[in-house]
Enzyme design. Structure first.
Site, PDB file in Angstrom:
ATOM      1  N   LYS A  53      50.040  38.332 -24.379  1.00  9.05           N
ATOM      2  CA  LYS A  53      49.047  37.315 -23.990  1.00  9.05           C
ATOM      3  C   LYS A  53      49.715  36.224 -23.145  1.00  9.05           C
ATOM      4  O   LYS A  53      50.941  36.105 -23.144  1.00  9.05           O
ATOM      5  CB  LYS A  53      48.422  36.704 -25.251  1.00  9.05           C
ATOM      6  CG  LYS A  53      49.431  36.005 -26.173  1.00  9.05           C
ATOM      7  CD  LYS A  53      48.849  35.686 -27.550  1.00  9.05           C
ATOM      8  CE  LYS A  53      49.884  35.022 -28.441  1.00  9.05           C
ATOM      9  NZ  LYS A  53      49.452  34.964 -29.844  1.00  9.05           N
ATOM     10  N   ARG A 151      41.403  30.373 -39.232  1.00 15.66           N
ATOM     11  CA  ARG A 151      41.330  30.141 -37.792  1.00 15.66           C
ATOM     12  C   ARG A 151      40.365  31.146 -37.187  1.00 15.66           C
ATOM     13  O   ARG A 151      39.309  30.792 -36.716  1.00 15.66           O
ATOM     14  CB  ARG A 151      42.742  30.272 -37.203  1.00 15.66           C
ATOM     15  CG  ARG A 151      42.912  29.753 -35.823  1.00 15.66           C
ATOM     16  CD  ARG A 151      44.336  29.863 -35.332  1.00 15.66           C
ATOM     17  NE  ARG A 151      44.798  31.226 -35.189  1.00 15.66           N
ATOM     18  CZ  ARG A 151      45.901  31.599 -34.553  1.00 15.66           C
ATOM     19  NH1 ARG A 151      46.696  30.667 -34.025  1.00 15.66           N
ATOM     20  NH2 ARG A 151      46.240  32.861 -34.450  1.00 15.66           N
ATOM     21  N   TYR A 273      62.888   5.922 -13.283  1.00 10.13           N
ATOM     22  CA  TYR A 273      61.658   5.194 -13.621  1.00 10.13           C
ATOM     23  C   TYR A 273      61.828   4.384 -14.908  1.00 10.13           C
ATOM     24  O   TYR A 273      62.449   4.852 -15.871  1.00 10.13           O
ATOM     25  CB  TYR A 273      60.516   6.185 -13.858  1.00 10.13           C
ATOM     26  CG  TYR A 273      59.875   6.720 -12.602  1.00 10.13           C
ATOM     27  CD1 TYR A 273      59.330   5.867 -11.654  1.00 10.13           C
ATOM     28  CD2 TYR A 273      59.799   8.087 -12.399  1.00 10.13           C
ATOM     29  CE1 TYR A 273      58.724   6.381 -10.516  1.00 10.13           C
ATOM     30  CE2 TYR A 273      59.188   8.606 -11.262  1.00 10.13           C
ATOM     31  CZ  TYR A 273      58.655   7.740 -10.321  1.00 10.13           C
ATOM     32  OH  TYR A 273      58.055   8.246  -9.208  1.00 10.13           O
ATOM     33  N   MET A 326      58.350  13.962 -12.191  1.00  3.15           N
ATOM     34  CA  MET A 326      57.534  15.162 -11.957  1.00  3.15           C
ATOM     35  C   MET A 326      58.360  16.285 -11.327  1.00  3.15           C
ATOM     36  O   MET A 326      58.249  17.446 -11.703  1.00  3.15           O
ATOM     37  CB  MET A 326      56.350  14.818 -11.043  1.00  3.15           C
ATOM     38  CG  MET A 326      55.391  15.990 -10.868  1.00  3.15           C
ATOM     39  SD  MET A 326      54.078  15.664  -9.692  1.00  3.15           S
ATOM     40  CE  MET A 326      53.152  14.391 -10.525  1.00  3.15           C
TER      41      MET A 326
HETATM   42  C1  LIG Z   1      50.445  35.488 -30.700  1.00  4.07           C
HETATM   43  C2  LIG Z   1      50.127  36.394 -31.840  1.00  4.07           C
HETATM   44  C3  LIG Z   1      51.082  37.322 -32.320  1.00  4.07           C
HETATM   45  C4  LIG Z   1      52.521  37.320 -31.857  1.00  4.07           C
HETATM   46  O1  LIG Z   1      53.197  36.278 -32.553  1.00  4.07           O
HETATM   47  P1  LIG Z   1      54.739  35.942 -32.370  1.00  4.07           P
HETATM   48  O2  LIG Z   1      54.978  34.876 -33.365  1.00  4.07           O
HETATM   49  O3  LIG Z   1      54.893  35.476 -30.967  1.00  4.07           O
HETATM   50  O4  LIG Z   1      55.504  37.188 -32.639  1.00  4.07           O
HETATM   51  C5  LIG Z   1      50.669  38.239 -33.277  1.00  4.07           C
HETATM   52  N1  LIG Z   1      49.415  38.201 -33.789  1.00  4.07           N
HETATM   53  C6  LIG Z   1      48.497  37.303 -33.380  1.00  4.07           C
HETATM   54  C7  LIG Z   1      47.141  37.314 -33.991  1.00  4.07           C
HETATM   55  C8  LIG Z   1      48.815  36.359 -32.416  1.00  4.07           C
HETATM   56  O5  LIG Z   1      47.912  35.457 -32.019  1.00  4.07           O
END
Ligand SMILES: *Cc1c(COP(=O)(O)O)cnc(C)c1O
Length: 387
Positions: A53, A151, A273, A326
């Site tokens: 993802k 969740r 800054y 930045m």
């Molecule tokens: C992002 C995610 C994972 C992977 O988790 P990691 O901690 O990055 O290994 C697995 N299952 C779900 C539901 C996730 O949202």
């Protein structure tokens, strides 16, 4: 016309696209594959899927997913349907799941691209079953059971409700039941075992399907957490899934930035800054072409009295001095040989000497966010992965 303008740029010779780049992100696909193979071996006989993802946690799904496929990975998880459609173009034969589940009215898109939703509620399950009936065939989908994260996923009452409607499971093909751990980065947390036991009990109320619970941290908790399939993300990309773990996952991402200018600043003056950093003795300051717009957080600013994060020039530490801007960061290179700290030289900001977890600590965030904020301005260099 646009193409002509791009190739005609005189400052950036065609043979070296990195020459004018403010920084370079190097992604080591061999290290990615080594991390995948380590996890797969640890989880055997469970299948080892991969979570890709958010553009493979910022590393670039177009390179990462085919490399994992080449290493034998067959099941992939993304967050959104759009991510899944891009992944489908890259990997025509992969099994692809979408964590976000079924948005209203999208079932036909899932079916057309052969993508599987992870259904998060009784409502989504009913909608998918209805789509299957109208399509005239059971289509595969997963179900997310809420084992205590609160969740996404079905709480116990909804599991009871759908379990009492067997027609739903005649209509669709249940290809996965999964849940997600809240505390896998804390191996001693009692919530881990509580969720494991709860998932194991709740999944048995549904028709039998392959089960998956463990993310990266969950895999490290032991075989009891592996079930039929594991779903690592962060550990593939070189993040350490838990503190004090014995195994160190290989560094996959390195971020280097170029020195634009080196100056000697007089004692009594301030840097950057807000004039937050005073210098007591003359200091050599290197200004590099990287800032918070490139994913190095403003929170890493180091005013007076704040312990600074060290960047590295070879083996020499170069502490951050003053505010992160930045596009620019100022480093103290007083202790670095002049031939290293020179205009055009590359400074390591993330990599073997500056682990993700160290930056995350300094920035009060998690290694995940350091990766997903990785700069788009830097040149990208992929190495390895030709196995
Ligand atoms: C992002 C995610 C994972 C992977 O988790 P990691 O901690 O990055 O290994 C697995 N299952 C779900 C539901 C996730 O949202």
């Amino acid at each position: 016309m646009r193409e002509e303008a791009e190739t005609a740029s005189p400052e950036i010779p065609e043979h070296d696209p990195e020459a004018g780049a403010p920084g370079i992100v190097t992604i080591d696909l061999d290290a990615l594959i080594a991390n995948y193979c380590y996890l797969r071996k640890l989880a055997e006989p469970a299948e080892c899927a991969a979570v890709v993802k958010a553009d493979a946690y910022g590393l670039g799904i177009a390179k990462v997913a085919p490399a994992l496929w080449g290493a034998g990975c067959r099941t992939f998880y993304v967050a959104t349907l759009k991510e899944a459609c891009s992944l489908r173009d890259l990997l025509p034969d992969a099994t692809i799941y979408v964590f976000d589940g079924l948005m209203p009215g999208t079932a036909a898109i899932f079916e057309a691209a052969n993508i599987r939703p992870v259904l998060n509620s009784a409502e989504e399950i009913r909608e998918w079953a209805a789509h299957c009936r109208s399509a005239g065939k059971p289509l595969p989908a997963g179900i997310h059971i809420d084992s205590g994260m609160n969740r996404l996923g079905l709480p116990e009452a909804e599991i009871e409700a759908v379990a009492s409607e067997p027609a739903l499971f005649d209509a669709l093909e249940l290809s996965l039941v999964m849940s997600h751990l809240a505390c896998s980065d804390m191996p001693d947390h009692p919530k881990n075992e509580a969720q494991r036991a709860r998932f194991d009990a709740l999944r048995k109320r549904l028709p039998h399907a392959p089960a998956s619970l463990a993310n990266s941290g969950g895999i490290m908790l032991g075989a009891g957490y592996h079930f039929d399939q594991v779903r690592p993300g962060i550990a593939l990309y070189g993040g350490q899934p838990a503190e004090d773990a014995e195994h160190r996952f290989e560094t996959v991402v390195t971020l280097e930035s170029r020195i634009l200018q080196v100056r000697t600043s007089p004692a009594g003056d301030t840097i950057g800054y807000g004039a937050t950093r005073h210098i007591d003795t003359p200091a050599r300051i290197a200004t590099i072409a990287c800032g918070y717009a490139d994913g190095i957080s403003w929170v890493l600013s180091a005013g007076d009295g704040k312990p600074p994060l060290n960047a590295f020039l070879g083996d020499y530490p170069a502490p951050i001095m003053g505010r992160v801007s930045m596009d620019l960061i100022t480093l103290d290179v007083t202790g670095v040989p002049e031939e290293l700290a020179r205009r055009g030289a590359l400074v390591e900001l993330i990599g073997p000497r500056v682990p993700l977890e160290l930056i995350a600590d300094f920035a009060s965030t998690v290694n995940y966010e350091i990766l997903t904020n990785l700069c788009r301005r830097a040149a990208r260099r992929y190495v390895g992965g030709k196995s």
